[in-house]
Scaffold this motif. Sequence first.
Motif, PDB file in Angstrom:
ATOM      1  N   LEU A  75     156.825 -78.157 -47.979  1.00 28.94           N
ATOM      2  CA  LEU A  75     155.305 -78.095 -48.210  1.00 28.94           C
ATOM      3  C   LEU A  75     154.801 -79.142 -49.036  1.00 28.94           C
ATOM      4  CD1 LEU A  75     154.378 -74.466 -48.288  1.00 28.94           C
ATOM      5  CD2 LEU A  75     153.795 -76.014 -46.389  1.00 28.94           C
ATOM      6  N   SER A  76     155.417 -79.121 -50.492  1.00 28.09           N
ATOM      7  CA  SER A  76     154.904 -79.849 -51.415  1.00 28.09           C
ATOM      8  C   SER A  76     155.603 -81.300 -51.497  1.00 28.09           C
ATOM      9  CB  SER A  76     154.854 -79.447 -52.924  1.00 28.09           C
ATOM     10  OG  SER A  76     154.090 -77.968 -52.745  1.00 28.09           O
ATOM     11  N   GLY A  77     156.468 -81.593 -50.873  1.00 25.55           N
ATOM     12  CA  GLY A  77     157.545 -82.917 -50.741  1.00 25.55           C
ATOM     13  C   GLY A  77     158.169 -83.055 -51.860  1.00 25.55           C
ATOM     14  N   PHE A  78     158.531 -82.130 -52.786  1.00 27.00           N
ATOM     15  CA  PHE A  78     159.408 -82.491 -53.822  1.00 27.00           C
ATOM     16  C   PHE A  78     160.276 -81.614 -54.107  1.00 27.00           C
ATOM     17  CE2 PHE A  78     158.178 -80.370 -57.650  1.00 27.00           C
ATOM     18  CZ  PHE A  78     156.617 -79.847 -57.162  1.00 27.00           C
ATOM     19  N   PRO A  79     161.648 -81.385 -54.717  1.00 24.04           N
ATOM     20  CA  PRO A  79     162.431 -80.448 -54.975  1.00 24.04           C
ATOM     21  C   PRO A  79     161.989 -79.964 -56.353  1.00 24.04           C
ATOM     22  CG  PRO A  79     163.590 -82.566 -55.230  1.00 24.04           C
ATOM     23  CD  PRO A  79     162.129 -82.722 -54.811  1.00 24.04           C
ATOM     24  N   ASN A  80     161.978 -78.750 -56.432  1.00 24.94           N
ATOM     25  CA  ASN A  80     161.450 -78.159 -57.551  1.00 24.94           C
ATOM     26  C   ASN A  80     162.425 -77.734 -58.455  1.00 24.94           C
ATOM     27  OD1 ASN A  80     160.331 -76.670 -59.799  1.00 24.94           O
ATOM     28  ND2 ASN A  80     159.796 -75.138 -58.505  1.00 24.94           N
ATOM     29  N   PHE A  81     163.077 -78.327 -59.541  1.00 25.57           N
ATOM     30  CA  PHE A  81     164.237 -77.989 -60.368  1.00 25.57           C
ATOM     31  C   PHE A  81     164.027 -76.694 -61.164  1.00 25.57           C
ATOM     32  CE2 PHE A  81     164.738 -82.590 -59.082  1.00 25.57           C
ATOM     33  CZ  PHE A  81     166.059 -82.495 -58.328  1.00 25.57           C
ATOM     34  N   ALA A  82     162.948 -76.579 -61.375  1.00 22.55           N
ATOM     35  CA  ALA A  82     162.665 -75.060 -62.098  1.00 22.55           C
ATOM     36  C   ALA A  82     163.071 -73.943 -61.327  1.00 22.55           C
ATOM     37  CB  ALA A  82     161.282 -75.249 -62.486  1.00 22.55           C
ATOM     38  N   TYR A  83     163.332 -74.173 -59.977  1.00 17.54           N
ATOM     39  CA  TYR A  83     163.731 -72.980 -59.324  1.00 17.54           C
ATOM     40  C   TYR A  83     165.032 -72.385 -59.929  1.00 17.54           C
ATOM     41  CZ  TYR A  83     161.946 -71.401 -55.123  1.00 17.54           C
ATOM     42  OH  TYR A  83     161.446 -70.613 -54.325  1.00 17.54           O
ATOM     43  N   ALA A  84     165.772 -73.178 -60.871  1.00 20.26           N
ATOM     44  CA  ALA A  84     167.113 -72.584 -61.393  1.00 20.26           C
ATOM     45  C   ALA A  84     166.403 -71.207 -62.346  1.00 20.26           C
ATOM     46  CB  ALA A  84     167.692 -73.371 -62.151  1.00 20.26           C
ATOM     47  N   GLU A  85     165.252 -71.670 -63.024  1.00 20.87           N
ATOM     48  CA  GLU A  85     164.867 -70.955 -64.016  1.00 20.87           C
ATOM     49  C   GLU A  85     164.180 -69.517 -63.470  1.00 20.87           C
ATOM     50  OE1 GLU A  85     165.238 -74.041 -64.696  1.00 20.87           O
ATOM     51  OE2 GLU A  85     166.760 -73.352 -66.183  1.00 20.87           O
TER      52      GLU A  85
END
Lengths: 253, 295, 312
Positions: free
Chosen positions: B32-42
């Motif tokens: 949807l937003s077009g970028f990987p959200n690395f804060a997913y880990a947290e």
Amino acid sequence: MEESLLRVKEIGKHFGGLWAVNRASLDVARGSITALVGPNGSGKTTLFNVIFGLHKPDEGRVYFNGERIDHLAPHQVYAKGIVHAFQIPRLFYRLTVLDNMLLAARGHKGDGLLNSVVFRQGWQAQERELADKALELLNLLELDHLTLSPAGELSGGQRKLLEIGRALMAAPVLLLLDEPAAGVNPNLGRKIFERIELFRQRGLSFFIIEHRLEILFDFADWVYVMDRGKIAIEGKPEEVAKDSTFYKVYLGD
Amino acid sequence: MGVNWAQVLFNSAVTGSLYLIAAVGLTLTYGLSGFPNFAYAEFMTLGAYMGYFVVRQLGFDVYFAFIAAFLACGILGALAYRGVFRFLANRGANKIHLMVGSIALGFVIRYIIGDIWGWPATTFGIRWPGFDIGPLRVTDLWLALIFTALVLAVIMHLLLTRTKTGKAIRGISSNPELALASGINIERVTLVTWAGGAALAGIAGLFWGAIASLSPLLGWAMILPVFAVTILGGIGSFYGVLAAAFIIGLAENIGVVALTQLGLSTEYRMAIAFIILIVTLILRPQGLAKAFRRT
Amino acid sequence: MGLFVYSLDIIVFIGIFAIVALSLNLEYGFTGLGNFGKVAFFLAGAYTYAILMERTGIPFYLALIMAMLVSAGIGYLVSLPALRLREDYLAIVTLAIGEVLRLVVKTEDSIAHGVWGITVPPAIHWSGMSVLEMRMVNIGLVYFCLILCFIFFQLMTRSPYGRVLRAIREDEVAAEALGKNRVKYKAQVFMLGSALAGLGGGLYAQYMQYINPYMFLPMVTFTVWIMVIVGGPANNWGVLLGAGLVILFERGARIIKDYLLLPIDPINLQYILFGVLVIFLLAYRPQGLLKERQLETKAIEGVQKWKNRSSE
Ligand SMILES: Nc1ncnc2c1ncn2[C@@H]1O[C@H](COP(=O)(O)OP(=O)(O)OP(=O)(O)O)[C@@H](O)[C@H]1O
Ligand SMILES: [Mg+2]
């Protein structure tokens, strides 16, 4: 008929289920201004993208000077002498107008890694010469007062001009121009085509997509009309303008 | 030494279930937003610590832990989207800015967690006794994990095919202009996806914290396989992730058997996901999903 | 005296991290490549250097060069599948390689004693060398490398080559349409960036005289990113400034930890603040403290001439 400069043979390109270009064939003669027209979404830009190497065609071939170029990457197509100006200008907006022009230059020695650090003498003079050439072109396009401004500060019409100027800077054999007169005022549109004519007389060939038919038809030697991915008709501008299919294509049937 | 293949298969289902729950939200928001959200880990880490908070510190039943993780992470996801990513995007941030922003956000969350609950690894202090079903050694927790993943898969399938929001999610990631033209409320759909996805990440973190142990680096340790699943599945594709989660689950568990037999450390388990990630990028960067746009 | 020796330690660290930050600036600031695994190449350099110095008798400068080559090689291999694809793939792959490399050195005791770490003999040593002398030697070595790197980066980025890199950053398809082989350029940049991160790693190992896998956590990558974002992407001077500020801030937090009792651990607080700072900088000042400068080459002379001519 003499051998054409660019030959598009049965090119097909689809996105998902949609054949944006569907077995289109056409020729661009050396030294001509050849036009490609057609309603919105008929596949003109997609065909250009295939020619300059951005899209790989799903079928068919493209020849330039008798050589196949449909498998090449854009920078390789550029090396062969085809330069493309985008429909929506794709400038380097944070770089100056001058830098935008210089980037298009062919065979700049300073573009190499080693030369940039070690053999610096090699390209300093070249940089000067290229700047002169760029300034001449910018003068012609009436952009020279903006030489050191970032391209992002240009108006819509000026961006369009710079996009074309950049393509000219690349010393091409064939120029693909996607709607050079779109979004500029009618006077400027005509002026752009007068410049194009000037360069044609100097030996360049042009393949132009354009919706402003009233200007285009005064300058084009040959017109292809595209409809739903296919070439519907072709001919001299005055012939095409008289053809009833031409109106059907544009008005929808 | 004989290998209990039934057990390997079962373990693969456990691993796959975990990755599925963890990756669903990531892949959908990525699409949807077009970028990987690395804060997913947290997000995952927070889910685990919510469980710790509820079970160990409040002394409540573990069921409440799931509710707490789901809600806390859902709210965090919505806040992250509204407060950080949409904010940055509105101010003209490009894709790399958004990725850097997500790493920065991850650091903020991770160090807050580290400060509140400390850095050493800990556990929920719940024992999950194993019992045998046929040739399988299982625990209630593993069965619950598989069951959760199954329920999730069914719900997601119904959501994506039957509801307007679900269809919109698929529509937006495959063709944003068209979705906009057809009158979908992109903003709302995106917010719901961010919240829901983060909530699921929290559940995944909670499961992992219960199965193994928890530390502020829990999510970071899981991020590699979760990204491998996302890429292999094809960004934005739920069905792709569904398949990829179990493929990677299987690969890891077979890999562990192979590593043991080769006399290598099973720590290399993580490297298996990495290899799959690289091979996918070389052979099939669009992943398993069919519909994929490439610029 | 104690304070003076301590400040020398800070100076060495600033030098080492400035080299790594400059390398990220080349990748991200100039070329627009998001490398989220900077620590991997830092680690590769550090371990290559440490292993060579421990096991072989080669002179330290050869070990440093090897550290650069190994890092560059790893960088090239890793970037190969990702450079042709969208930028987010490179981000994911680099982030992953950081984790995997650390895993390998942690797990394989035979490489460098796993979690126990590896001791590194000093490059230059004489008997009776004091801590002060040792640090002075390191300052000399690190800043010699830093100055060379800085000159190299300045020459490179302020040339037509640097112009191509910026063009690729702005719009790689347009650059490609103008004849620039974007994959070639990006691969070169990535290899160079990795090599210099490897150099930083080698210098780090040599200065610390002992390394273990826990020194190469993802926060190293993050710290280097903050240096670039604070200082000014695509401005090498800015990045030097950023490196200095971030290291001073980090040290400040450690000193505060010893002297001040806060309700929150200053080191945790520091990273929380860093994160918040980065988000705000991205929103309100993405150009950093020192803005990117326009390219000034001989071409500008031509413009001056032209202006004079047309104003006559
Ligand atoms: N990258 C793409 N992915 C999917 N569909 C595309 C893509 N590019 C073009 N299309 C579709 O292909 C068709 C042809 O588009 P194209 O841009 O070639 O038309 P055009 O003739 O240039 O139109 P216009 O005059 O409006 O510029 C359109 O239906 C368009 O939606
Ligand atoms: Mg078009």
